[in-house]
Design an enzyme around this catalytic site. Sequence first.
Site, PDB file in Angstrom:
ATOM      1  N   TYR A 444      87.994 -24.153 -16.823  1.00 25.45           N
ATOM      2  CA  TYR A 444      88.197 -25.734 -16.526  1.00 25.45           C
ATOM      3  C   TYR A 444      88.491 -26.665 -17.636  1.00 25.45           C
ATOM      4  O   TYR A 444      88.099 -26.252 -18.680  1.00 25.45           O
ATOM      5  CB  TYR A 444      87.113 -26.089 -15.551  1.00 25.45           C
ATOM      6  CG  TYR A 444      85.606 -25.985 -15.651  1.00 25.45           C
ATOM      7  CD1 TYR A 444      84.999 -25.947 -17.038  1.00 25.45           C
ATOM      8  CD2 TYR A 444      84.866 -26.236 -14.821  1.00 25.45           C
ATOM      9  CE1 TYR A 444      83.774 -26.083 -17.340  1.00 25.45           C
ATOM     10  CE2 TYR A 444      83.389 -25.969 -14.923  1.00 25.45           C
ATOM     11  CZ  TYR A 444      82.755 -26.103 -16.412  1.00 25.45           C
ATOM     12  OH  TYR A 444      81.623 -26.199 -16.549  1.00 25.45           O
ATOM     13  N   GLU A 445      88.778 -27.796 -17.240  1.00 31.16           N
ATOM     14  CA  GLU A 445      89.406 -28.876 -18.106  1.00 31.16           C
ATOM     15  C   GLU A 445      90.200 -28.548 -19.059  1.00 31.16           C
ATOM     16  O   GLU A 445      90.441 -28.921 -20.227  1.00 31.16           O
ATOM     17  CB  GLU A 445      87.967 -29.465 -19.013  1.00 31.16           C
ATOM     18  CG  GLU A 445      86.928 -29.953 -18.224  1.00 31.16           C
ATOM     19  CD  GLU A 445      87.375 -30.942 -17.179  1.00 31.16           C
ATOM     20  OE1 GLU A 445      88.257 -31.583 -17.171  1.00 31.16           O
ATOM     21  OE2 GLU A 445      86.883 -30.905 -16.415  1.00 31.16           O
ATOM     22  N   GLY A 446      91.227 -27.874 -18.512  1.00 30.14           N
ATOM     23  CA  GLY A 446      92.403 -27.201 -19.407  1.00 30.14           C
ATOM     24  C   GLY A 446      91.874 -26.030 -20.006  1.00 30.14           C
ATOM     25  O   GLY A 446      91.125 -25.736 -20.834  1.00 30.14           O
TER      26      GLY A 446
END
Length: 602
Positions: A444-446
């Site tokens: 997550y978050e890229g």
Amino acid sequence: MTPYNAPLADMRFALDELAGLPEIATLPGCESASADVVDAVLEEAAKLAGEVIAPLNTVGDRQKSVLENGVVRTPDGFKEAYRAYVEGGWNALPFDPKWGGQGLPVSVATAALEIWNGANMAFALCPLLTVGAVELLQEHGSPEQQATYLPKLVTGEWTGTMNLTEPQAGSDVGALRTRAVRQPDGTYRITGQKIFITYGDHDLAPNIVHMVLARTPDAPPGSKGISLFIVPKFLVKEDGSLGERNDVRTVSLEHKLGIHASPTCVLAFGDNGGAVGYLIGDENRGLECMFTMMNNARLNVGLQGVAIAERAYQQARDFARQRIQGKPLASGARAATAETALPIIHHPDVKRMLLSMRAHTEAARALTYVAAGAIDRARHHPDAAERARQQRLVDLLIPMVKAWSTDLGVETASSGVQVHGGMGFIEETGAAQHLRDARILPIYEGTNGIQANDLVGRKLLRDGGAAAAALIGEMRALDADLAAQPGDDLATVRRQLAAAVDALDRATQWLVETGRADPARAAAGSVPYLRMFGTVVGGWLMAKAALAAQRRLGAREGDAGFAETKLMTARFYAEHVLPGAAALLPAATDGRTVVAFDPDRF
């Protein structure tokens, strides 16, 4: 599960000796970060984490958050723990006193956030996102929006979320379809669905402030046509009290590998005519605004990698001290074996695993705290040129903090299971939970592949490698300090660091030369390059730590045992980890096979 004890000594060492907190505390706006204040903050945070939040880690994993009759309920004890967190003022640490914050440096708040995540990562995800929402509104919100939302978000009385992902648009945010239609009163009606929304609904706070990306009807295609909106769960009246429920509902909760206590929601906006939204900034500039929140989250997700690694290390270390099995080999010319069975912590391979876990955790902590310290300087340094230099360093380090630290979090948690042996595969010991919880961090978050592409495609090529060259030059400059110190430990560190920096320099030059002409080939090497860069920066910071430890020993300052352990850990990193940087050079600089491989052959 082993109780969590915040590693306060190493945290303070990393803050003072590596992030430079004493110097940060002299900057305008950071003066409150005196040594006694920082000590008190971290000690009290460790107390709340150890006594209240950490014991809920196993409870949350087993009970999970649940959706019942349209209401999301968190596990037993979470509401009370969150109330204690808010009443203690913990959410407000780094924020402007104008909005109820305490005005402490980001670096100090980062250390406190590590404590919350080490104690209970699923719990800490809620304030982590609220912190990002505050950063976003401070930077891009209108005065009216700031006055309405910041006081409650800063204290944590209300919580915040980030709404990007949709079923058809994962990391490709430009493909999102959520619509925002402007109304005569200047508000917007939001319709669409968002998935993977962490703490998108819960029972910890009376209101949830959603930051939602959506597209207006006449917006250009792709990421250039995205706008950003505030969509509160409950509308806020002019006097600040809560009004009617907004048109947002939780469709379902995801069933996940880990972080079970954190409700990951599918949210539906506008089932009954449209959720009321308020535009942040200008139309079609939403992704730029959201990047403020995303970059904050990437720093803090990297910190989660540090925190879960520390928790897994503590668990494995304590188990190895108690588990008696076998007669380990004794060192020396006779190569004798021990007469009686001893705890497995005496076995060379167990010691090797624990040293690797410890060294990687300390290096990742150092990197994350240094990045946080650079944020403080970029915001508060009185010299504009120095602020710009520090911001370039932040931009360069953030992909490494996020990707390298979270990869290490997974690897360290996996090593923790290995130290436990068969008992690590049994849920009751708790080691498996750390691995399950850690596995989301590289996603997550890229995803970490996206972070690597960002490092090479944006941060490296944007300035022709200037920021990377400056950092490499700073790492080379440490050679003279290492050479001036006596002893085999620092000589070993110096030799291995020099070779690793040379390899990183070669890879950087190759990517700068090749990246613009052949971006696919550069992208093929971006993940090993990020791994190399993180490994080398970690080695540089461990070398700086070793110098500081040697200075403390020479001055008879502080705990000699702590300083000696720091020296030995730095040497282990130099001997066992840094050589891997040069081994990554071929993968980082020759992606021809990856590019040429026909997808039909998979």
